[in-house]
Each structure stands twice: as structure tokens, then as C-alpha cells.
Design an enzyme around this catalytic site. Sequence first.
Site, PDB file in Angstrom:
ATOM      1  N   TYR A 104       7.284  11.095  -3.921  1.00  0.00           N
ATOM      2  CA  TYR A 104       6.714  10.964  -2.474  1.00  0.00           C
ATOM      3  C   TYR A 104       7.958  10.213  -1.910  1.00  0.00           C
ATOM      4  CZ  TYR A 104       5.057   7.826   0.869  1.00  0.00           C
ATOM      5  OH  TYR A 104       5.136   7.375   2.120  1.00  0.00           O
ATOM      6  N   HIS A 105       8.290   9.073  -2.082  1.00  0.00           N
ATOM      7  CA  HIS A 105       9.458   8.699  -1.198  1.00  0.00           C
ATOM      8  C   HIS A 105      10.528   9.764  -0.959  1.00  0.00           C
ATOM      9  CE1 HIS A 105       7.488   4.842  -2.539  1.00  0.00           C
ATOM     10  NE2 HIS A 105       7.711   4.664  -1.260  1.00  0.00           N
ATOM     11  N   LYS A 115       9.860  11.742   1.961  1.00  0.00           N
ATOM     12  CA  LYS A 115       9.946  11.166   3.320  1.00  0.00           C
ATOM     13  C   LYS A 115      11.500  11.074   3.614  1.00  0.00           C
ATOM     14  CE  LYS A 115       5.458   9.833   4.302  1.00  0.00           C
ATOM     15  NZ  LYS A 115       4.819   9.720   5.479  1.00  0.00           N
ATOM     16  N   THR A 129       8.308   5.658   5.466  1.00  0.00           N
ATOM     17  CA  THR A 129       8.182   4.505   4.899  1.00  0.00           C
ATOM     18  C   THR A 129       9.619   3.825   4.704  1.00  0.00           C
ATOM     19  OG1 THR A 129       7.882   4.268   2.501  1.00  0.00           O
ATOM     20  CG2 THR A 129       8.877   6.336   2.756  1.00  0.00           C
ATOM     21  N   SER A 165      10.528   7.486  -5.799  1.00  0.00           N
ATOM     22  CA  SER A 165       9.316   8.327  -6.379  1.00  0.00           C
ATOM     23  C   SER A 165       9.725   9.850  -5.630  1.00  0.00           C
ATOM     24  CB  SER A 165       7.934   7.666  -5.985  1.00  0.00           C
ATOM     25  OG  SER A 165       7.778   7.768  -4.693  1.00  0.00           O
TER      26      SER A 165
HETATM   27  N1  USQ Z   1       2.295  -3.052  -8.318  1.00  0.00           N
HETATM   28  C1  USQ Z   1       1.957  -3.874  -9.339  1.00  0.00           C
HETATM   29  N2  USQ Z   1       0.643  -3.964  -9.566  1.00  0.00           N
HETATM   30  C2  USQ Z   1      -0.173  -2.940  -9.282  1.00  0.00           C
HETATM   31  C3  USQ Z   1       0.159  -1.926  -8.271  1.00  0.00           C
HETATM   32  C4  USQ Z   1       1.773  -1.942  -7.709  1.00  0.00           C
HETATM   33  O1  USQ Z   1       2.940  -4.786  -9.599  1.00  0.00           O
HETATM   34  O2  USQ Z   1      -1.243  -3.134  -9.426  1.00  0.00           O
HETATM   35  C5  USQ Z   1       3.765  -2.881  -7.770  1.00  0.00           C
HETATM   36  C6  USQ Z   1       4.699  -1.584  -7.913  1.00  0.00           C
HETATM   37  O3  USQ Z   1       5.154  -1.593  -9.258  1.00  0.00           O
HETATM   38  C7  USQ Z   1       5.548  -1.645  -6.731  1.00  0.00           C
HETATM   39  C8  USQ Z   1       4.847  -2.576  -5.898  1.00  0.00           C
HETATM   40  O4  USQ Z   1       3.933  -3.238  -6.577  1.00  0.00           O
HETATM   41  O5  USQ Z   1       6.715  -2.610  -7.242  1.00  0.00           O
HETATM   42  C9  USQ Z   1       4.298  -1.670  -4.633  1.00  0.00           C
HETATM   43  O6  USQ Z   1       3.568  -0.826  -4.889  1.00  0.00           O
HETATM   44  P1  USQ Z   1       2.419  -0.188  -3.952  1.00  0.00           P
HETATM   45  O7  USQ Z   1       1.766   0.887  -4.855  1.00  0.00           O
HETATM   46  O8  USQ Z   1       1.655  -1.019  -3.217  1.00  0.00           O
HETATM   47  O9  USQ Z   1       3.356   0.679  -2.930  1.00  0.00           O
HETATM   48  P2  USQ Z   1       4.129   1.809  -2.918  1.00  0.00           P
HETATM   49  O10 USQ Z   1       3.930   2.902  -4.322  1.00  0.00           O
HETATM   50  O11 USQ Z   1       5.364   1.813  -2.639  1.00  0.00           O
HETATM   51  O12 USQ Z   1       3.421   2.648  -1.613  1.00  0.00           O
HETATM   52  C10 USQ Z   1       2.920   2.356  -0.904  1.00  0.00           C
HETATM   53  C11 USQ Z   1       2.104   3.317  -0.136  1.00  0.00           C
HETATM   54  C12 USQ Z   1       3.185   4.418   0.629  1.00  0.00           C
HETATM   55  C13 USQ Z   1       4.041   3.640   1.721  1.00  0.00           C
HETATM   56  C14 USQ Z   1       4.926   2.302   0.961  1.00  0.00           C
HETATM   57  C15 USQ Z   1       5.542   1.577   1.668  1.00  0.00           C
HETATM   58  O13 USQ Z   1       1.195   4.224  -0.902  1.00  0.00           O
HETATM   59  O14 USQ Z   1       2.573   5.450   1.244  1.00  0.00           O
HETATM   60  O15 USQ Z   1       5.001   4.555   1.828  1.00  0.00           O
HETATM   61  O16 USQ Z   1       3.862   1.699   0.183  1.00  0.00           O
HETATM   62  S1  USQ Z   1       6.934   0.903   0.823  1.00  0.00           S
HETATM   63  O17 USQ Z   1       6.306   0.440  -0.401  1.00  0.00           O
HETATM   64  O18 USQ Z   1       7.336  -0.055   1.781  1.00  0.00           O
HETATM   65  O19 USQ Z   1       7.698   1.912   0.826  1.00  0.00           O
END
Ligand code: USQ
Length: 406
Positions: A189-190, A193, A145, A187
Amino acid sequence: MKIAILGGDGFVGWPTTLHLSDLGHEVHILDNLSRRWIDTELGVQSLTPMDSIQERCRIWHEETGRRIHFHLLDLAKEYERLKSWLAETRPDAIIHFAEQRAAPYSMKTDRHKVYTVDNNVSATHNLLAAMVETGIDAHLVHLGTMGVYGYSSVGAAIPEGYLPVDVETLDGSKATQEILYPTRPGSVYHMTKSLDQILFQFYAQNDGLRITDLHQGIVWGTHTDQTRRHAQLINRFDYDGDYGTVLNRFLIQAAIDYPLTVHGTGGQTRAFIHIQDSVRCIELALADAPSRGDRVRIFNQMTETHCVRDLAEMVAKMTGAKIAYLPNPRKEAPENDLVVRNDQFLALGLRPITLAEGLLDEVVEVARKYAYRIDRSRVPAVSAWTRELGSKVDHDPEGKAIRSVS
Ligand code: USQ
């Protein structure tokens, strides 16, 4: 090639399985179906209606004449079975998706933290130990990730895994080293990884395992060329507060006239990639395997960056949806810059699908089509990073009181 796809029943695993089978590879899925159990635990279901894995494989065979082999196996718990399977099957490549992948789920309660660490770290380590013990020379491709890098503004582009640093030696001169880019997971989870990265570094160096680690951004979209081929081959689409990722959530929220749930100011900048590009990147990474003795090859698997606020505005403009700015349940920087290098995939021939091209299709083809399956009460994100943040997340954007489920 004979390819084992660990976690081949999941959101990226399933379309990757179809893509590689379509290219003529012999594909084996190893999966414990935990993602389906977690849906049951949370009382949610994919937006898209999903068949059993056996049924999906049967339909693929009917459609294409190709076989996908499914093996029910828990990588984290069934080490001896995993080892025997590898020794007998001797795959040429192994793609490892078999980890709990939702940050909010991993922060839900202490039990979810423990599960995520036990599952993810044991799965990865069991695999590495079994690869060494069986003596197979498979190329391991792991889905990591972008989140291992963290999201603070550094004013410099994030390189592909390694950072050159100058250290001062004892005689006062400078020595340049390349180190793994320092991790700053946001998090549990992160964090798993980030731990995986150290496991890979050790086994590549100690045992000569050939490993590629793909640091992927947030995936959006649902369909790939292969999942479109039959209604029962459709990919899963998560929209709930734990597993739904930001852009896919905004799309379904717009489809059901629910205010778009922006956390905080929406100044969080993240990396994105379409699911079709994700499976293509895996194909490209497979064809470009490192040699024995090489360090772990790391790619940044993303195609564009956006801040959450801009995404919400884009979706609102396209659909007329309203935007709700909500208390953020996560502990994260309210605003950050993000510049990411992804030259390696572009050099290998990736031609990215952009949000501007694909977003409208996704709203019409998927979000509106299946909107009748959405349970509005499962849309709010209620898993909070700390108790204090949790106490602020008490009402959904429609003004209803939220009850946290553990
Ligand atoms: N967010 C909002 N509103 C929502 C959902 C999320 O504002 O309804 C915000 C969160 O607070 C965060 C961002 O959007 O700042 C990203 O959240 P996300 O749920 O889209 O992504 P994340 O939790 O980071 O995890 C997802 C995948 C994970 C992958 C990661 C890639 O579930 O498996 O590793 O994206 S990355 O984000 O580039 O690390």
C-alpha cells in the site's frame, strides 16, 4: 468552488465532504463503494452503524438544505466515464482519496497485493490523464501518506517532501538540488503512494497540472463538527486487524476489556492527526493552490508523534486496560525516531487537537457506546508481511488459536 471528492464515502472522504459542503462549496462524490465491499469480503463492519451513501446525503440535505451529489464510478476501471464526467462538470478542485488504504490488507495475499497496485496506481494515473485530456485547470489535492518516507532513524527532521542535496559536478564543484525525499515504503500500500508521487511529479512538470500532495500521518478519532449533527451522519470507525489503525484499535480494545495489542516492543514511532484536523488541513490546502508550472506542493499532514508503546500506556492509564506485547506480523524497524516538519500548515493557521485533549471523549463517546457491535474474533491482526512472520502470529492475546483468512 465546485469540488469533486473521489472516495468521498470513506473514513476521511466523508467528513471532508461534509466540511466542504458546510463551507458552501458545491460538492460531488465519485466513489465505487469498494470500501463497503471489502467489509463484506472480510466479514467485518464499522464500529459505528453506517447508512448507505445515498441515505447519508439525504440526511445532510434535510439537516442543512445543502445537496451533496453522489456518482457511482470506478476511477481505476471506467476511464471514459471519468473523462466525460470531468469534461461536463469541470470542477475547480479535485480531492483524491480513492485508493485502497490499509497496509495489512495490501499484504494479505498475492491477490490483495495485485488488487492494491492495480486499483491505486490506475486510479491516480487515469485521473491525471483525464485532467490533461479534458483541459480542465482543477487543483488536484491528493491524500498521500507519511509512510512514503519510511521509518528508519536518520537523526534529522523529515522535510515537507523535498530534500536539498549537494552533488559533486564534473569539475569538482558542488551543485545543490532539491529532490523528492527518497521513498522507503514499508508495505505494498505505502509503495503505491510512493509511485503516485512520481506520477504527480511528471504531470506537474509535463502538463502544468496544479497538484498538492498531503503526506498524512495516522488518523485517530471519529467525529467532526458536521458528523455530530445527526446520528445518521456518523463517520465509519474501523477496529479490525486489517483496517483498524493503531490508536483507534487501542480505544476499542480498552472499551471491551481486551488486552491492547502492541506489535513487538512498541518502539515504532509514528505521526498522528485527529480527523477534525485532517479535514481542516484539506480546506487549508485547497485555499493555497500552486500555480501552473509550479512543482508539486507537499505538506506533512500530522500534528504529533508518539511511539506505539507510549500510546498503549496512555490508554491503559486512562482506562485500566492491560497491555499485550505480541509477535509483530509486520516487517518494520522495532524502534525508530521520528521528527517531522509541519510548519506549512501551522503557518496557514492550523491549531491542532492534541491526544491529551481528545482521547477520553473518544473512549466514552464512541468506543464504549458502540462496544456491543464488536466481534472480538476480528480484533487480532493476522495479515503478515512474510510467511515466516505469519507462522509466529498463531495465538490472539486471549490465548485462542488464530486462523488466517484469505
Ligand atoms: N500496530 C500495533 N498494534 C496494532 C496495530 C498496529 O502495534 O494493533 C503498529 C504497527 O505495527 C505499526 C503502527 O502500529 O508499527 C502503525 O500501524 P497502523 O495500522 O496504525 O498504521 P499504518 O499501517 O501505517 O497505516 C495507517 C493508514 C494508512 C496511512 C498511514 C499513515 O491505514 O492509510 O497512510 O496510517 S502513516 O503510518 O503515517 O504512514
